[in-house]
Motif scaffolding. Structure first.
Motif: not given
Length: 134
Positions: A72-73, A81-82, A87-90, A108-110
């Motif tokens: 969504g970003y 996050i969010g 999605v699994p995180v490494i 979430g924003q540049v």
């Protein structure tokens, strides 16, 4: 300062992210100054499945439209996050060892950054932690 990359396992037998041990996509959190070694990601993810065949793993950067659809970003603003789809995180091992247990990553924003406790982030996202640097 950290960034999140979305990697795709193009040889994955699954099409989604439902199984964190065998997901088609992973959000990988690394430090800006570090160089990711995708072979280490391959070895780690392969170790999550017993009797996994090498032919079922080939990691590359996800296409931008896939990263946007999953998180969504936009490009240069991805936050693990969010996300739109879980999605699994490494997380890179060196980040888990940061003094002060604090990191900054894309928010979430540049031009927006998110500061958080590394240990709380790992706990909240159920992130895998491993050595993935060159």
């Amino acid at each position: 300062m950290c960034k999140t990359l979305v990697l795709e396992n193009t040889a994955c037998t699954n099409s989604g992210c439902e199984d964190p041990n065998n997901s088609r996509f992973y959000c990988v959190v690394i430090q800006y100054i570090a160089q990711l070694q995708t072979h280490k990601v391959f070895k780690f993810v392969r170790s999550l499945m017993s009797n996994a065949k090498k032919d079922n793993y080939h990691f590359r950067m996800a296409y931008e439209q896939d990263a946007i659809r999953l998180t969504g970003y936009e490009h240069n603003a991805i936050c693990p996050i969010g996300t739109t789809v879980p999605v699994p995180v490494i997380v890179a091992l060196d980040i888990a060892k940061l003094p002060g247990d604090w990191m900054w990553l894309g928010g979430g924003q540049v031009d927006l950054k998110l500061g958080c406790s590394v240990s709380e982030f790992i706990h909240a996202t159920h992130a895998f932690v491993t050595d993935i640097y060159k």
